[in-house]
Every structure is written in C-alpha cells, then in structure tokens.
Design a protein around this motif. Structure first.
Motif, PDB file in Angstrom:
ATOM      1  N   GLY A  74       0.825  -1.197   0.000  1.00 16.73           N
ATOM      2  CA  GLY A  74       0.000   0.000   0.000  1.00 16.73           C
ATOM      3  C   GLY A  74       0.856   1.242   0.000  1.00 16.73           C
ATOM      4  N   ARG A  75       0.228   2.345  -0.260  1.00 15.91           N
ATOM      5  CA  ARG A  75       0.917   3.632  -0.318  1.00 15.91           C
ATOM      6  C   ARG A  75       0.406   4.511   0.821  1.00 15.91           C
ATOM      7  N   HIS A  76       1.324   4.981   1.662  1.00 17.55           N
ATOM      8  CA  HIS A  76       0.980   5.915   2.735  1.00 17.55           C
ATOM      9  C   HIS A  76       1.051   7.333   2.174  1.00 17.55           C
ATOM     10  N   ARG A  77       0.009   8.083   2.366  1.00 16.82           N
ATOM     11  CA  ARG A  77      -0.004   9.510   2.032  1.00 16.82           C
ATOM     12  C   ARG A  77      -0.203  10.235   3.351  1.00 16.82           C
ATOM     13  N   GLN A  78       0.727  11.125   3.651  1.00 12.01           N
ATOM     14  CA  GLN A  78       0.729  11.723   4.977  1.00 12.01           C
ATOM     15  C   GLN A  78       1.328  13.120   4.937  1.00 12.01           C
ATOM     16  N   THR A  79       0.880  13.937   5.861  1.00 15.15           N
ATOM     17  CA  THR A  79       1.526  15.210   6.125  1.00 15.15           C
ATOM     18  C   THR A  79       1.678  15.299   7.629  1.00 15.15           C
ATOM     19  N   GLY A  80       2.728  15.939   8.051  1.00 13.96           N
ATOM     20  CA  GLY A  80       2.979  16.084   9.472  1.00 13.96           C
ATOM     21  C   GLY A  80       4.439  16.386   9.718  1.00 13.96           C
ATOM     22  N   SER A  81       4.867  16.166  10.952  1.00 13.41           N
ATOM     23  CA  SER A  81       6.252  16.472  11.301  1.00 13.41           C
ATOM     24  C   SER A  81       6.735  15.540  12.406  1.00 13.41           C
ATOM     25  N   PHE A  82       8.037  15.450  12.502  1.00 14.71           N
ATOM     26  CA  PHE A  82       8.673  14.740  13.616  1.00 14.71           C
ATOM     27  C   PHE A  82       9.712  15.692  14.183  1.00 14.71           C
ATOM     28  N   GLY A  83       9.497  16.083  15.423  1.00 14.38           N
ATOM     29  CA  GLY A  83      10.412  17.029  16.043  1.00 14.38           C
ATOM     30  C   GLY A  83      10.471  18.356  15.313  1.00 14.38           C
ATOM     31  N   GLY A  84       9.377  18.738  14.664  1.00 11.34           N
ATOM     32  CA  GLY A  84       9.325  20.000  13.933  1.00 11.34           C
ATOM     33  C   GLY A  84       9.755  19.912  12.476  1.00 11.34           C
ATOM     34  N   ALA A  85      10.390  18.811  12.063  1.00  9.57           N
ATOM     35  CA  ALA A  85      10.819  18.643  10.668  1.00  9.57           C
ATOM     36  C   ALA A  85       9.729  17.908   9.887  1.00  9.57           C
ATOM     37  N   PRO A  86       9.436  18.337   8.665  1.00 11.25           N
ATOM     38  CA  PRO A  86       8.391  17.658   7.892  1.00 11.25           C
ATOM     39  C   PRO A  86       8.757  16.203   7.605  1.00 11.25           C
ATOM     40  N   ILE A  87       7.742  15.361   7.579  1.00 13.32           N
ATOM     41  CA  ILE A  87       7.942  13.948   7.245  1.00 13.32           C
ATOM     42  C   ILE A  87       7.673  13.753   5.755  1.00 13.32           C
ATOM     43  N   PRO A  88       8.186  12.658   5.157  1.00  7.82           N
ATOM     44  CA  PRO A  88       7.909  12.401   3.733  1.00  7.82           C
ATOM     45  C   PRO A  88       6.404  12.294   3.506  1.00  7.82           C
ATOM     46  N   GLN A  89       5.958  12.821   2.391  1.00 13.78           N
ATOM     47  CA  GLN A  89       4.524  12.844   2.122  1.00 13.78           C
ATOM     48  C   GLN A  89       3.988  11.564   1.496  1.00 13.78           C
ATOM     49  N   VAL A  90       4.852  10.772   0.887  1.00 14.87           N
ATOM     50  CA  VAL A  90       4.418   9.536   0.247  1.00 14.87           C
ATOM     51  C   VAL A  90       5.438   8.444   0.561  1.00 14.87           C
ATOM     52  N   LEU A  91       4.958   7.316   1.056  1.00 19.75           N
ATOM     53  CA  LEU A  91       5.808   6.144   1.292  1.00 19.75           C
ATOM     54  C   LEU A  91       5.108   4.925   0.712  1.00 19.75           C
TER      55      LEU A  91
END
Length: 136
Positions: A74-91
C-alpha cells in the motif's frame, strides 16, 4: 482486513497509542524508509517523541492472503512532522498482518521512499527521468 485498514490509519493520524496498542502484535517491528527498525514499544513511543500527523491515509491496497497471514502492499499519504521537521509525504509500504480471535493485527511493516515525491530523496542518476508511479 478492510476494517483494519479503516481503523489503523485513523489511530496513527490521531496518535491514539491505546488503539494502536490493540492493533499491533506483541512482537511487531516496523522498518522505516532509512532502514531503522522500531520494535513495538518504540513504535508506540513515537508520538511522545514529537511525531505529529496532520493527515494520514493508506491507499492502493494490494492484499495477498495466506491463511491467517496477509501481506498487503500500500501507499501511505501523509503530512505532518517529527520534532518539527516535515515527514515524507508519500511512502510505499509492505504490511504483514496476522489474524487472531480479535481480528487482523499488524505484525511487521517495511516502508520505502517514493523517489521524486516531497520529502524523499531525488530520483537517482540514471533513472532515465521516469515519473514516479501514479504521478506521485
């Protein structure tokens, strides 16, 4: 399995550790796109260490059931952050589920960047300038 993939993304997005605790097997391990592995306790602790999702969904599910075990691409589509840094938007992810008396539970997951998408490394040299799969 549909109910698992309806509930699990909502629990991830909400940072609902109690619900995730029920959805993971005791020996769960997750492998991130940089090759790190997180056993179940560390996976559950991510939210207390700065992980925040604004949005999280799993799409393009391709289940392969084998008795009480399923391998689901499956494909993860996400927005957010870890410790203030953006996370990858698609995995891209491979999920390994097992079925018990309580339903499907996640036993393992391996995630990979989708080159050329926001937050991922650039397309490697020699990739022929191909577009990412599904336009993302």
């Amino acid at each position: 399995m549909q109910s698992f993939f309806a509930e699990w993304p909502r629990a991830e997005q909400a940072g609902d550790v109690a619900r995730l605790d029920r959805l993971l097997t005791d020996d769960f391990v997750g492998t991130g796109p940089l090759g790190f592995t997180l056993p179940r306790p560390a996976w559950l602790a991510r939210f207390g260490q700065g992980l925040r999702y604004d949005d999280f969904s799993v799409e393009d599910l391709q289940p392969h059931e084998h008795g009480d075990t399923a391998v689901v691409l499956g494909r993860h589509r996400q927005t957010g952050s870890f410790g203030g840094a953006p996370i990858p938007q698609v995995l891209q992810a491979t999920h390994v589920l097992t079925r018990d008396g309580a339903g499907w539970r996640l036993a393992a997951m391996h995630m990979s960047f989708v080159a050329g998408t926001p937050g991922a490394p650039p397309l490697p040299a020699g990739a022929g300038g191909r577009e990412p799969v599904d336009g993302v």
